[in-house]
Design a protein around this motif. Structure first.
Motif, PDB file in Angstrom:
ATOM      1  N   ALA A  52       0.826  -1.209   0.000  1.00  0.00           N
ATOM      2  CA  ALA A  52       0.000   0.000   0.000  1.00  0.00           C
ATOM      3  C   ALA A  52       0.859   1.258   0.000  1.00  0.00           C
ATOM      4  O   ALA A  52       1.880   1.339   0.689  1.00  0.00           O
ATOM      5  N   ALA A  53       0.424   2.242  -0.768  1.00  0.00           N
ATOM      6  CA  ALA A  53       1.084   3.548  -0.814  1.00  0.00           C
ATOM      7  C   ALA A  53       0.216   4.494  -1.625  1.00  0.00           C
ATOM      8  O   ALA A  53      -0.755   4.083  -2.267  1.00  0.00           O
ATOM      9  N   ARG A  54       0.574   5.767  -1.604  1.00  0.00           N
ATOM     10  CA  ARG A  54      -0.158   6.744  -2.409  1.00  0.00           C
ATOM     11  C   ARG A  54       0.135   6.579  -3.895  1.00  0.00           C
ATOM     12  O   ARG A  54      -0.717   6.850  -4.724  1.00  0.00           O
ATOM     13  N   ARG A  55       1.347   6.141  -4.221  1.00  0.00           N
ATOM     14  CA  ARG A  55       1.721   5.977  -5.635  1.00  0.00           C
ATOM     15  C   ARG A  55       1.231   4.618  -6.127  1.00  0.00           C
ATOM     16  O   ARG A  55       1.927   3.609  -6.045  1.00  0.00           O
ATOM     17  N   ALA A  56       0.010   4.627  -6.640  1.00  0.00           N
ATOM     18  CA  ALA A  56      -0.667   3.382  -7.009  1.00  0.00           C
ATOM     19  C   ALA A  56       0.105   2.587  -8.049  1.00  0.00           C
ATOM     20  O   ALA A  56       0.153   1.353  -8.001  1.00  0.00           O
ATOM     21  N   GLU A  57       0.733   3.284  -9.010  1.00  0.00           N
ATOM     22  CA  GLU A  57       1.441   2.570 -10.073  1.00  0.00           C
ATOM     23  C   GLU A  57       2.660   1.827  -9.538  1.00  0.00           C
ATOM     24  O   GLU A  57       3.005   0.735 -10.009  1.00  0.00           O
ATOM     25  N   LYS A  58       3.302   2.380  -8.517  1.00  0.00           N
ATOM     26  CA  LYS A  58       4.482   1.739  -7.928  1.00  0.00           C
ATOM     27  C   LYS A  58       4.106   0.447  -7.214  1.00  0.00           C
ATOM     28  O   LYS A  58       4.773  -0.589  -7.363  1.00  0.00           O
ATOM     29  N   VAL A  59       3.040   0.478  -6.399  1.00  0.00           N
ATOM     30  CA  VAL A  59       2.668  -0.729  -5.666  1.00  0.00           C
ATOM     31  C   VAL A  59       2.052  -1.768  -6.606  1.00  0.00           C
ATOM     32  O   VAL A  59       2.174  -2.973  -6.371  1.00  0.00           O
ATOM     33  N   ALA A  60       1.430  -1.309  -7.677  1.00  0.00           N
ATOM     34  CA  ALA A  60       0.901  -2.258  -8.658  1.00  0.00           C
ATOM     35  C   ALA A  60       2.040  -3.032  -9.307  1.00  0.00           C
ATOM     36  O   ALA A  60       1.952  -4.257  -9.496  1.00  0.00           O
ATOM     37  N   THR A  61       3.123  -2.341  -9.630  1.00  0.00           N
ATOM     38  CA  THR A  61       4.292  -3.008 -10.213  1.00  0.00           C
ATOM     39  C   THR A  61       4.906  -3.992  -9.235  1.00  0.00           C
ATOM     40  O   THR A  61       5.293  -5.111  -9.610  1.00  0.00           O
ATOM     41  N   LEU A  62       5.001  -3.598  -7.952  1.00  0.00           N
ATOM     42  CA  LEU A  62       5.556  -4.493  -6.937  1.00  0.00           C
ATOM     43  C   LEU A  62       4.689  -5.729  -6.760  1.00  0.00           C
ATOM     44  O   LEU A  62       5.201  -6.855  -6.662  1.00  0.00           O
ATOM     45  N   ALA A  63       3.376  -5.545  -6.720  1.00  0.00           N
ATOM     46  CA  ALA A  63       2.476  -6.697  -6.578  1.00  0.00           C
ATOM     47  C   ALA A  63       2.622  -7.655  -7.752  1.00  0.00           C
ATOM     48  O   ALA A  63       2.651  -8.883  -7.574  1.00  0.00           O
ATOM     49  N   GLU A  64       2.739  -7.108  -8.946  1.00  0.00           N
ATOM     50  CA  GLU A  64       2.935  -7.958 -10.122  1.00  0.00           C
ATOM     51  C   GLU A  64       4.236  -8.746 -10.020  1.00  0.00           C
ATOM     52  O   GLU A  64       4.294  -9.934 -10.358  1.00  0.00           O
ATOM     53  N   GLU A  65       5.298  -8.103  -9.546  1.00  0.00           N
ATOM     54  CA  GLU A  65       6.594  -8.769  -9.393  1.00  0.00           C
ATOM     55  C   GLU A  65       6.503  -9.925  -8.394  1.00  0.00           C
ATOM     56  O   GLU A  65       6.997 -11.022  -8.647  1.00  0.00           O
ATOM     57  N   ILE A  66       5.861  -9.674  -7.259  1.00  0.00           N
ATOM     58  CA  ILE A  66       5.737 -10.709  -6.230  1.00  0.00           C
ATOM     59  C   ILE A  66       4.913 -11.883  -6.747  1.00  0.00           C
ATOM     60  O   ILE A  66       5.283 -13.055  -6.562  1.00  0.00           O
ATOM     61  N   ASN A  67       3.811 -11.581  -7.412  1.00  0.00           N
ATOM     62  CA  ASN A  67       2.966 -12.652  -7.959  1.00  0.00           C
ATOM     63  C   ASN A  67       3.706 -13.457  -9.025  1.00  0.00           C
ATOM     64  O   ASN A  67       3.592 -14.684  -9.082  1.00  0.00           O
ATOM     65  N   ALA A  68       4.477 -12.770  -9.848  1.00  0.00           N
ATOM     66  CA  ALA A  68       5.228 -13.462 -10.896  1.00  0.00           C
ATOM     67  C   ALA A  68       6.321 -14.348 -10.315  1.00  0.00           C
ATOM     68  O   ALA A  68       6.736 -15.328 -10.949  1.00  0.00           O
ATOM     69  N   SER A  69       6.776 -14.014  -9.100  1.00  0.00           N
ATOM     70  CA  SER A  69       7.833 -14.794  -8.455  1.00  0.00           C
ATOM     71  C   SER A  69       7.284 -15.944  -7.620  1.00  0.00           C
ATOM     72  O   SER A  69       8.041 -16.638  -6.949  1.00  0.00           O
ATOM     73  N   GLY A  70       5.971 -16.122  -7.638  1.00  0.00           N
ATOM     74  CA  GLY A  70       5.371 -17.222  -6.903  1.00  0.00           C
ATOM     75  C   GLY A  70       4.736 -16.844  -5.586  1.00  0.00           C
ATOM     76  O   GLY A  70       4.205 -17.702  -4.878  1.00  0.00           O
ATOM     77  N   GLY A  71       4.793 -15.574  -5.229  1.00  0.00           N
ATOM     78  CA  GLY A  71       4.137 -15.119  -4.005  1.00  0.00           C
ATOM     79  C   GLY A  71       2.713 -14.683  -4.263  1.00  0.00           C
ATOM     80  O   GLY A  71       2.183 -14.857  -5.368  1.00  0.00           O
ATOM     81  N   GLU A  72       2.095 -14.130  -3.228  1.00  0.00           N
ATOM     82  CA  GLU A  72       0.724 -13.623  -3.349  1.00  0.00           C
ATOM     83  C   GLU A  72       0.696 -12.187  -2.862  1.00  0.00           C
ATOM     84  O   GLU A  72       1.092 -11.900  -1.725  1.00  0.00           O
ATOM     85  N   ALA A  73       0.243 -11.271  -3.729  1.00  0.00           N
ATOM     86  CA  ALA A  73       0.215  -9.866  -3.356  1.00  0.00           C
ATOM     87  C   ALA A  73      -0.903  -9.143  -4.074  1.00  0.00           C
ATOM     88  O   ALA A  73      -1.321  -9.522  -5.170  1.00  0.00           O
ATOM     89  N   GLU A  74      -1.398  -8.100  -3.434  1.00  0.00           N
ATOM     90  CA  GLU A  74      -2.354  -7.189  -4.058  1.00  0.00           C
ATOM     91  C   GLU A  74      -1.903  -5.770  -3.771  1.00  0.00           C
ATOM     92  O   GLU A  74      -1.228  -5.502  -2.765  1.00  0.00           O
TER      93      GLU A  74
END
Length: 263
Positions: A52-74
């Motif tokens: 979570a953060a104010r910069r929505a695009e930044k956390v969206a990219t991080l969530a995608e990275e975690i999910n692509a690496s086998g984790g679970e994130a939103e």
């Protein structure tokens, strides 16, 4: 999962009880720096993480990275200074682990600090911690389950440095807020602890610490080096896991001995 595990080997982590599988976590200020590291670390040890953060695009990219690496994130857009934004983030959610990491600083003499900058630091670094902690604890109490709230304070909450009066005041208040909330919420099996990092190398400060002024500061650290983000992994996982089940109201100082330097 190895791509997002930082600081601890997954096998050794499981052996000491840092397996967070089945748990949910929220990390505020997860758009850069320590917040990104904390999110990766928790996800790498099995937690489902809301970044979570104010910069929505930044956390969206991080969530995608975690999910692509086998984790679970939103990804959640969250402004910790806005009570409505905090309430929206917790609507229908109850997290097992909450990391209050969002923070800013104003660097300048107290005599010249504008009121607006003072208020912005206090609102983000202190009031934001209170609002998120309150919402997290209310959700835990309503769900009749405990949890772990981890506040990211600073050694400047226990000692001072020039030009950072607002930041030091806010972080000192976070340390005391940690104790106060720990006392009130212990009966609900909610643990509230703080991590007080010293000087940790990040992308933001790396260039400064390469200068002579930065190196002079590093020489004042007894261990004679900057902290790395991985140095915060074990303290974070300790407080997030059941290994800290008898800890509340504590501050873990991770500073290479900076606080014990002589005057």
């Amino acid at each position: 999962m190895e791509a997002i595990v930082t600081g601890l080997n997954p096998q050794s982590a499981a052996q000491v009880g840092f397996d967070l599988a089945g748990r949910t976590a929220l990390v505020t200020g997860a758009s850069s720096g320590l917040g990104v590291h904390f999110a990766r670390c928790l996800a790498g040890h099995g937690a489902r993480v809301a970044v979570a953060a104010r910069r929505a695009e930044k956390v969206a990219t991080l969530a995608e990275e975690i999910n692509a690496s086998g984790g679970e994130a939103e990804a959640l857009r969250l402004d910790v200074t806005d009570a409505a934004s905090v309430a929206e983030a917790f609507e229908g959610r109850c997290f097992d682990i909450v990391v209050n990491n969002a923070g800013i600083a104003f660097n300048g003499p107290a005599l010249d600090t504008p009121e607006q900058d003072w208020r912005q630091v206090i609102d983000t670094d202190l009031t934001g911690v209170f609002l998120v902690s309150q919402a997290a604890a209310r959700a835990m109490v309503a769900a009749q389950r405990g949890g772990s709230i981890i506040n990211i304070a600073s050694i400047l909450g226990k000692r001072v440095a020039g030009g950072l009066s607002a930041y030091a005041a806010a972080k000192a208040a976070v340390v005391q807020l940690t104790r106060a909330n720990a006392l009130e919420w212990a009966r609900h099996d909610i643990r509230v602890n703080a991590i007080c990092p010293g000087y940790i190398e990040t992308d933001i400060n790396r260039d400064f610490f390469a200068t002579e002024a930065g190196q002079k500061l590093v020489r004042r650290i007894p261990i004679r080096r900057l902290g790395q983000m991985e140095d915060l992994s074990a303290p974070l996982l300790l407080l997030a896991s059941d290994h800290s089940r008898f800890m509340t109201g504590s501050e873990l100082v991770v500073d290479g001995g900076h606080l014990v330097t002589s005057l």
